[in-house]
Each structure stands twice: as structure tokens, then as C-alpha cells.
Design an enzyme around this catalytic site. Structure first.
Site, PDB file in Angstrom:
ATOM      1  N   ASN A 118      -9.598  -5.628   1.064  1.00 31.61           N
ATOM      2  CA  ASN A 118      -9.281  -4.245   0.682  1.00 31.61           C
ATOM      3  C   ASN A 118      -7.974  -4.223  -0.107  1.00 31.61           C
ATOM      4  O   ASN A 118      -7.086  -5.037   0.135  1.00 31.61           O
ATOM      5  CB  ASN A 118      -9.122  -3.387   1.942  1.00 31.61           C
ATOM      6  CG  ASN A 118      -8.854  -1.932   1.625  1.00 31.61           C
ATOM      7  OD1 ASN A 118      -9.490  -1.345   0.742  1.00 31.61           O
ATOM      8  ND2 ASN A 118      -7.907  -1.322   2.332  1.00 31.61           N
ATOM      9  N   HIS A 120      -4.815  -1.610  -1.004  1.00 29.50           N
ATOM     10  CA  HIS A 120      -4.249  -0.356  -0.480  1.00 29.50           C
ATOM     11  C   HIS A 120      -2.916  -0.073  -1.172  1.00 29.50           C
ATOM     12  O   HIS A 120      -2.097  -0.988  -1.337  1.00 29.50           O
ATOM     13  CB  HIS A 120      -4.062  -0.471   1.038  1.00 29.50           C
ATOM     14  CG  HIS A 120      -3.539   0.788   1.646  1.00 29.50           C
ATOM     15  ND1 HIS A 120      -4.330   1.898   1.847  1.00 29.50           N
ATOM     16  CD2 HIS A 120      -2.297   1.129   2.065  1.00 29.50           C
ATOM     17  CE1 HIS A 120      -3.587   2.867   2.371  1.00 29.50           C
ATOM     18  NE2 HIS A 120      -2.355   2.427   2.520  1.00 29.50           N
ATOM     19  N   SER A 147      -0.865  -3.610  -1.197  1.00 28.23           N
ATOM     20  CA  SER A 147      -1.228  -4.737  -0.330  1.00 28.23           C
ATOM     21  C   SER A 147      -2.708  -5.041  -0.506  1.00 28.23           C
ATOM     22  O   SER A 147      -3.533  -4.122  -0.499  1.00 28.23           O
ATOM     23  CB  SER A 147      -1.005  -4.379   1.145  1.00 28.23           C
ATOM     24  OG  SER A 147       0.293  -3.871   1.362  1.00 28.23           O
ATOM     25  N   ASP A 156      -7.007   0.175   7.296  1.00 25.57           N
ATOM     26  CA  ASP A 156      -5.861  -0.402   6.574  1.00 25.57           C
ATOM     27  C   ASP A 156      -5.050  -1.363   7.435  1.00 25.57           C
ATOM     28  O   ASP A 156      -3.806  -1.367   7.410  1.00 25.57           O
ATOM     29  CB  ASP A 156      -4.964   0.711   5.979  1.00 25.57           C
ATOM     30  CG  ASP A 156      -5.713   1.546   4.963  1.00 25.57           C
ATOM     31  OD1 ASP A 156      -6.556   0.988   4.240  1.00 25.57           O
ATOM     32  OD2 ASP A 156      -5.485   2.763   4.896  1.00 25.57           O
TER      33      ASP A 156
HETATM   34  C1  GAR Z   1      -6.180   2.283  -5.472  1.00 21.89           C
HETATM   35  O1  GAR Z   1      -4.855   2.683  -5.637  1.00 21.89           O
HETATM   36  C2  GAR Z   1      -6.392   1.727  -4.087  1.00 21.89           C
HETATM   37  O2  GAR Z   1      -5.278   1.057  -3.590  1.00 21.89           O
HETATM   38  C3  GAR Z   1      -6.671   2.984  -3.294  1.00 21.89           C
HETATM   39  O3  GAR Z   1      -7.491   3.737  -4.138  1.00 21.89           O
HETATM   40  C4  GAR Z   1      -7.112   3.496  -5.490  1.00 21.89           C
HETATM   41  C5  GAR Z   1      -8.344   3.240  -6.308  1.00 21.89           C
HETATM   42  O4  GAR Z   1      -8.028   3.174  -7.669  1.00 21.89           O
HETATM   43  N1  GAR Z   1      -7.286   2.672  -2.038  1.00 21.89           N
HETATM   44  C6  GAR Z   1      -6.990   3.324  -0.903  1.00 21.89           C
HETATM   45  O5  GAR Z   1      -6.221   4.250  -0.847  1.00 21.89           O
HETATM   46  C7  GAR Z   1      -7.715   2.799   0.325  1.00 21.89           C
HETATM   47  N2  GAR Z   1      -7.082   3.244   1.517  1.00 21.89           N
HETATM   48  P1  GAR Z   1      -9.132   2.706  -8.703  1.00 21.89           P
HETATM   49  O6  GAR Z   1     -10.395   3.492  -8.395  1.00 21.89           O
HETATM   50  O7  GAR Z   1      -8.579   3.056 -10.053  1.00 21.89           O
HETATM   51  O8  GAR Z   1      -9.343   1.234  -8.541  1.00 21.89           O
END
Ligand code: GAR
Length: 208
Positions: A118, A120, A147, A156
Site C-alpha cells: 500500500n 499512504h 510510506s 494503514d
Molecule cells: C495517494 O496519495 C495515496 O497515498 C493515497 O491516495 C492517493 C492516490 O493518488 N492513499 C491513501 O490515502 C490510502 N490510505 P493517485 O490516485 O493519484 O495515485
């Protein structure tokens, strides 16, 4: 049964990606593979929203994509069973949650033990959950980041593979901080995949 070790076979490591949003991390993974930075291929994208950027990116990049709307599934476990079935049919070795905004269950974890990664947008264990960037701004931290970690049942959490820090600037909004964090996510996610695969013996290199 866990997928066959890549080192014992004659094909590239196959990645399955799960995304709910824009899909910029999904695209960064595809590009890292295509540039030869990551000796793997993104074999399949699964999304849970019809109108998400990730699906449009998959089409543009020519990556097979499957839509499984979570609202069509009776439970979280049922959703995960569907995802596992799609990834198994595509012989996926390792799964990356690249902005997957659903809580996953033991169904997915047991199908891909130590093979579920994952990304995050915080320096875990700080600021878990869906609003990590807003939480960091509210807390007034001066450094935040991202992370990449192996997934455990608790949201998470799980062993951290790679982290990157970014400064939080005086006038940052959630958007400007998110942009700075995204840049680092795109850099560390392929590294984390490589590290996880090496640890499992799926790719050559230092295993710990
Ligand atoms: C990213 O910032 C990722 O870290 C977050 O969603 C975004 C997706 O961006 N994930 C979380 O918050 C999971 N808990 P993207 O669709 O442009 O890759």
C-alpha cells in the site's frame, strides 16, 4: 497456493494494481516498468469506481482494467473475493494498492501473503486513514511525507518498506502538500515493489 517464484520461471513479475482515484501512482508504476527501472509488468488494474482517473489512464496506457463496483458486492469479503479471482485469472504475482480507498479483509491478505503493498500519504505510523494530508496540516507538523508498506489487517499498518519525507510549508493547502507528496510517492512506490519482490525471492537482489 502462493504464485510460483519468478526466479524459477521464464516470465516477468506480474503486478496487479488496485485504485479508486486519479491513478497517478498506477501510471508511475507502469512507467517505471516500461522504463526498465522495475523488472516487472503491470498486468491488470482493478478499480471500484467507474468514473475514476485511473480507468482513463489504463485505457490510454493499454493496460487491461476491470471495474468492480463495491456497491454491487454484499460485503467487504465478497469484494475482495472478486478482486482475487480477477488477479488470479491474470496470474498476478504481487498486488499494489495505489490509492485504494476501501478497507481490505483477510480474503485479500491470505491470497497474497507478504505480496500486498500500500502507498499512504503520511509518515506512518502518524496520520492513518483517508484524510492523512488534512490531519498533518491540522497537527501543524513541519515535515510530512509518504510510506509504502506491506498491508496488515489494521488500516494503514504493516511493515514499512520505503518512506520519503517532504517539508510542510507555511502557506501549504491540502492540494499543494498533496502535490509535493505525490512526487515522492511516484518515486518510492516502484522501489517498494522491488524490495518486497526481492525479499520474497521473486526478483534477484538483496533479500533480507
Ligand atoms: C495517494 O496519495 C495515496 O497515498 C493515497 O491516495 C492517493 C492516490 O493518488 N492513499 C491513501 O490515502 C490510502 N490510505 P493517485 O490516485 O493519484 O495515485
Amino acid at each position: 497456493m502462493p504464485p510460483q517464484r519468478a526466479l524459477e520461471r521464464d516470465r516477468p513479475l506480474r503486478l496487479g494494481v488496485m485504485a479508486s482515484g486519479e491513478g497517478s501512482n498506477f501510471e508511475a508504476l507502469v512507467m517505471a516498468c516500461r522504463a526498465g527501472q522495475l523488472p516487472a509488468e503491470v498486468t491488470m488494474l482493478v478499480v471500484n469506481r467507474e468514473h475514476c482517473g485511473a480507468l482513463a489512464r489504463a485505457e490510454r496506457l493499454g493496460i487491461p482494467a476491470e471495474l468492480i463496483d463495491h456497491r454491487s458486492q454484499p460485503s467487504r469479503e465478497a469484494l475482495d473475493r472478486e478482486i482475487v479471482a480477477r488477479f488470479r485469472s491474470a496470474s498476478v504475482d504481487l498486488v499494489v494498492m495505489a490509492g485504494w480507498m476501501r478497507i481490505v479483509t483477510e480474503v485479500l491478505l491470505e491470497a497474497y501473503p507478504d505480496r500486498l503493498i500500500n502507498i499512504h500519504p503520511s509518515l506512518l505510523p502518524s496520520f492513518r486513514g483517508a484524510k492523512a494530508i488534512e490531519q498533518a496540516l491540522e497537527a501543524g507538523v513541519r515535515i510530512s511525507g509518504c510510506s509504502a508498506h506491506l498491508v496488515a489487517l489494521e488500516v494503514d499498518s504493516g511493515p514499512i518498506l520505503v518512506q520519503a519525507a517532504v517539508p510542510v510549508l507555511e502557506n501549504d493547502s491540502a492540494q499543494t502538500l498533496a502535490e509535493r507528496i505525490h512526487e515522492q510517492e511516484h518515486r518510492i512506490l516502484p522501489l517498494a515493489v522491488q524490495l518486497a519482490a526481492q525479499r520474497l525471492g521473486l526478483l534477484p537482489g538483496a533479500a533480507s
